[in-house]
Design an enzyme around this catalytic site. Structure first.
Site, PDB file in Angstrom:
ATOM      1  N   GLY A   1      45.259  29.870  38.034  1.00  0.00           N
ATOM      2  CA  GLY A   1      45.032  31.214  38.096  1.00  0.00           C
ATOM      3  C   GLY A   1      45.873  32.002  36.946  1.00  0.00           C
ATOM      4  O   GLY A   1      47.334  31.146  36.675  1.00  0.00           O
TER       5      GLY A   1
ATOM      6  N   GLN B   1      50.842  38.263  32.970  1.00  0.00           N
ATOM      7  CA  GLN B   1      51.544  37.099  32.679  1.00  0.00           C
ATOM      8  C   GLN B   1      51.346  36.783  31.099  1.00  0.00           C
ATOM      9  O   GLN B   1      52.000  35.845  30.619  1.00  0.00           O
ATOM     10  CB  GLN B   1      50.902  35.907  33.162  1.00  0.00           C
TER      11      GLN B   1
ATOM     12  N   CYS C   1      54.040  28.715  39.909  1.00  0.00           N
ATOM     13  CA  CYS C   1      53.501  29.938  39.006  1.00  0.00           C
ATOM     14  C   CYS C   1      53.670  29.576  37.701  1.00  0.00           C
ATOM     15  O   CYS C   1      54.923  29.169  37.606  1.00  0.00           O
ATOM     16  CB  CYS C   1      54.292  31.154  39.714  1.00  0.00           C
ATOM     17  N   LEU C   2      52.828  29.840  37.002  1.00  0.00           N
ATOM     18  CA  LEU C   2      53.095  29.404  35.408  1.00  0.00           C
ATOM     19  C   LEU C   2      54.144  30.233  34.755  1.00  0.00           C
ATOM     20  O   LEU C   2      54.718  29.869  33.822  1.00  0.00           O
ATOM     21  CB  LEU C   2      51.718  29.756  34.514  1.00  0.00           C
TER      22      LEU C   2
ATOM     23  N   HIS D   1      47.966  35.452  45.400  1.00  0.00           N
ATOM     24  CA  HIS D   1      49.059  35.180  44.395  1.00  0.00           C
ATOM     25  C   HIS D   1      48.767  35.913  42.985  1.00  0.00           C
ATOM     26  O   HIS D   1      49.671  36.589  42.652  1.00  0.00           O
ATOM     27  CB  HIS D   1      48.946  33.701  43.924  1.00  0.00           C
ATOM     28  N   GLU D   2      47.416  36.231  42.662  1.00  0.00           N
ATOM     29  CA  GLU D   2      47.234  36.783  41.418  1.00  0.00           C
ATOM     30  C   GLU D   2      47.298  38.279  41.674  1.00  0.00           C
ATOM     31  O   GLU D   2      47.758  39.171  40.769  1.00  0.00           O
ATOM     32  CB  GLU D   2      45.736  36.290  40.871  1.00  0.00           C
TER      33      GLU D   2
ATOM     34  N   HIS E   1      50.606  39.630  41.591  1.00  0.00           N
ATOM     35  CA  HIS E   1      51.023  39.718  40.006  1.00  0.00           C
ATOM     36  C   HIS E   1      50.750  41.044  39.574  1.00  0.00           C
ATOM     37  O   HIS E   1      51.393  41.679  38.817  1.00  0.00           O
ATOM     38  CB  HIS E   1      50.334  38.741  39.102  1.00  0.00           C
TER      39      HIS E   1
HETATM   40 ZN   LIG Z   1      51.847  33.237  39.358  1.00  0.00          ZN
END
Ligand SMILES: [Zn+2]
Length: 172
Positions: A46, A51, A96-97, A138-139, A142
């Site tokens: 995701g 991000q 998380c990236l 989660h997204e 963000h």
């Molecule tokens: Zn994330």
């Protein structure tokens, strides 16, 4: 298509609320393509637009290559998503990236109902549980400037901050 740089904590762009998308045009389409490529290259399942430094209400989720059929889902693009309802709760590990090399258990709703627009601007609703429910929450977090570390207990948050400071010192 091009890879975009993934912003990492504590980049302030991750903390700002994103804006509603009013115009779905070629520029947005290019951004979507880039985000999908960037997510796959990471690799991750995701990615939210902020991000990659773009403060818009857009995220991509790809569970299409999951081996377990139960969690498999075609590539999902969500524009201006909102959670309509959330039920139950599960505690599972998340990463998380934008927070590399860190994973911790967090509590999420077990099932969510989400309304969003697809890449053509068409509104749709989606009911999800399991991995997709977790990814959607989660997204969407963000897009509201929230990170999964915000959901940690004060003790775990303290441990994260200490570990993170160490990483920063090692890099310096
Ligand atoms: Zn994330």
């Amino acid at each position: 298509m091009a890879l975009r740089e993934i912003r990492t904590y504590p980049d302030p762009v991750l903390r700002n609320k994103t804006s509603r998308i009013e115009l779905i045009d070629n520029t947005l389409d290019r951004l979507i393509e880039d985000m999908v490529e960037t997510m796959h290259a990471a690799p991750g399942v995701g990615l939210a637009a902020n991000q990659v430094g773009v403060p818009l209400q857009l995220a991509v989720i790809d569970l299409s290559s999951r081996e377990d059929e139960e969690h498999r889902h075609p590539l999902l693009i969500i524009i201006n998503p909102e959670i309509l309802s959330a039920e139950g709760s599960v505690i599972e590990e998340e990463g998380c990236l934008s927070i590399p090399d860190y994973a911790e258990k967090v509590k999420r709703a077990a099932r969510v109902r989400v309304r969003a627009q697809d890449r053509k601007g068409k509104q749709f609703e989606l009911e999800a549980e399991g991995l997709m429910a977790k990814a959607l929450q989660h997204e969407i977090d963000h897009l509201n400037g929230l990170l999964f570390i915000d959901k940690l207990s004060p003790l775990k948050k303290g441990l994260f901050k200490r570990k993170f400071k160490k990483v920063l010192l090692e890099k310096a």
